[in-house]
Every structure is written in structure tokens, then in C-alpha cells.
Write an enzyme that holds these catalytic residues in place. Sequence first.
Site, PDB file in Angstrom:
ATOM      1  CB  SER A  20      -0.906   0.028   1.227  1.00 58.06           C
ATOM      2  OG  SER A  20      -1.702  -1.121   1.267  1.00 58.06           O
TER       3      SER A  20
HETATM    4  N1  SAM Z   1      -1.370  -4.734   4.035  1.00 58.10           N
HETATM    5  C1  SAM Z   1      -0.548  -4.978   2.883  1.00 58.10           C
HETATM    6  C2  SAM Z   1       0.813  -4.403   2.958  1.00 58.10           C
HETATM    7  O1  SAM Z   1       1.132  -3.713   3.931  1.00 58.10           O
HETATM    8  O2  SAM Z   1       1.571  -4.682   2.041  1.00 58.10           O
HETATM    9  C3  SAM Z   1      -1.181  -4.550   1.597  1.00 58.10           C
HETATM   10  C4  SAM Z   1      -2.188  -5.474   1.188  1.00 58.10           C
HETATM   11  S1  SAM Z   1      -2.600  -5.632  -0.475  1.00 58.10           S
HETATM   12  C5  SAM Z   1      -3.099  -4.040  -0.923  1.00 58.10           C
HETATM   13  C6  SAM Z   1      -4.089  -6.571  -0.215  1.00 58.10           C
HETATM   14  C7  SAM Z   1      -3.846  -8.031   0.123  1.00 58.10           C
HETATM   15  O3  SAM Z   1      -5.095  -8.625   0.474  1.00 58.10           O
HETATM   16  C8  SAM Z   1      -3.288  -8.849  -1.020  1.00 58.10           C
HETATM   17  O4  SAM Z   1      -2.084  -9.442  -0.652  1.00 58.10           O
HETATM   18  C9  SAM Z   1      -4.378  -9.897  -1.280  1.00 58.10           C
HETATM   19  O5  SAM Z   1      -3.874 -11.154  -1.691  1.00 58.10           O
HETATM   20  C10 SAM Z   1      -5.038  -9.972   0.092  1.00 58.10           C
HETATM   21  N2  SAM Z   1      -6.397 -10.522   0.121  1.00 58.10           N
HETATM   22  C11 SAM Z   1      -7.437 -10.311  -0.731  1.00 58.10           C
HETATM   23  N3  SAM Z   1      -8.524 -11.003  -0.312  1.00 58.10           N
HETATM   24  C12 SAM Z   1      -8.168 -11.648   0.825  1.00 58.10           C
HETATM   25  C13 SAM Z   1      -8.864 -12.509   1.732  1.00 58.10           C
HETATM   26  N4  SAM Z   1     -10.144 -12.854   1.560  1.00 58.10           N
HETATM   27  N5  SAM Z   1      -8.184 -12.979   2.805  1.00 58.10           N
HETATM   28  C14 SAM Z   1      -6.881 -12.645   3.018  1.00 58.10           C
HETATM   29  N6  SAM Z   1      -6.183 -11.845   2.187  1.00 58.10           N
HETATM   30  C15 SAM Z   1      -6.813 -11.342   1.112  1.00 58.10           C
END
Ligand code: SAM
Length: 212
Positions: A60
Site C-alpha cells: 500500500s
Molecule cells: N497490508 C498490505 C501491505 O502492507 O503490504 C497490503 C495489502 S494488499 C493491498 C491486499 C492483500 O489482500 C493482497 O495481498 C491480497 O492477496 C489480500 N487478500 C485479498 N482477499 C483476501 C482474503 N479474503 N483474505 C486474506 N487476504 C486477502
Amino acid sequence: MYDRPRKQMVEKFVIQAGIQDPQVIAAMQRVPRHLFVSPAMNHQAYNGGSLPIGYGQTISHPTTVAYMSQLMQITGGEKILEIGTGSGYQAAVLAEIGAKVYTIERIAGLADQTRSLLEKLGYYSIAVKIGDGSIGWNEFAPYQRIIVTAGAPAIPENLLNQLAEGGRMLIPVGEGDQHYLQIIDKVDGDIVVKQENSRNFVPLVGEKGWAE
Ligand code: SAM
């Protein structure tokens, strides 16, 4: 390493963006963001922007991390559930402020990679689980804070049930670049929802999220 670019990132994308919480500012000055992006991107880690972290996912933007961290209103010792571990950067910032973080990532390879990095950096107060975070992590509930870092079609009931009394949850709801960050407080058993401005998030994929 990268001390100067990190300081400049905090100045430009955190302080100048209006973030005032001294704990958030200090945490982002400490966490080595360049280690949380793909190796070829190390030198760009402090320039802002959403950079690749492998597995088609991104870290992010620093302003988003700072903004959401400030909204979490952490004083230290809180138990936090994070949905969407990704690179682990957001979790590391929350851990630096003194929280115990339970974080879930649906992509197994990414979760394993991030767990190894967090262990290597000594973030022992972060537990990483592979799974569908849209249904939460009941085993350690209730949580004083819940942060969802991917956009959901609606607020999942399971997550509301896992939020502690007096707790706060942040969750983007919407599609594409039309996500509205919901700030949800549980007050005397009631759910109080405030809606913030539109932001862009990747989709929350899962049982209580979007279909794959
Ligand atoms: N918090 C993260 C960081 O600091 O890098 C950024 C996260 S990224 C924008 C969003 C993440 O959510 C992705 O890695 C994606 O695979 C994960 N994601 C999407 N749906 C999900 C779910 N149902 N359960 C767990 N993770 C999920």
C-alpha cells in the site's frame, strides 16, 4: 541503510499529508520499507506509489498506511486482526506501535514469504495465517481493532462479531476506484459507522468478499 530516503518519505507522504500521530510517524521512520518490496524495487521503496511485492500484489501507498494506522488509535497492547497481509509492511507498522497483530493472507506463497521476512526482522508479535480473511480468525477473537486492506462488497457479519466491545474496525467497501473506507465503532453493543472519502483498493476475494 536508506535512512535518508526513509526520513524524506515520512516528511513528504506522512507529515505533509496531515498525519499527526507521533507513534505512527515514529513507527514509519523505523520500519525498513525497502525490505518489504520486490528486490528489484528496493531503491524505489521510499518514492511513494504502490509497488509490486510478488504474486501480482502490491504494497500500500505510505500515505494510506499512515492514514489507516492513525485511524486505528492504538495506544499499545491492543490485539489486532489484519485481513490482507500482503508484504507485511502495515502489520510491521502496527507492531512497532506496540500491538499484537494476527494477520491473514489468502495467497499461500506470499504469506510464507512475508512470515519469513517478519521473523528475520524480529517481529515476533505478528502471527501470519494462510486463509480467507473475509471470515475472520475466530480462534483469537475478540479483537480490539480490525483492519481490512482490500475492498469488500459489504461489511462481513463475521468480522463484526469478532470485534471487541469498544473496538474499531476499518474496512474499504466498494469496487474499482470507488471504495469508501468505513470506520466502524462498537459502542455498548451497537455498531456506529462513519464513511470516509473514496480510495482505491484491491478486491477482497473470498466467501464474504468478491468471487475469484
Ligand atoms: N497490508 C498490505 C501491505 O502492507 O503490504 C497490503 C495489502 S494488499 C493491498 C491486499 C492483500 O489482500 C493482497 O495481498 C491480497 O492477496 C489480500 N487478500 C485479498 N482477499 C483476501 C482474503 N479474503 N483474505 C486474506 N487476504 C486477502
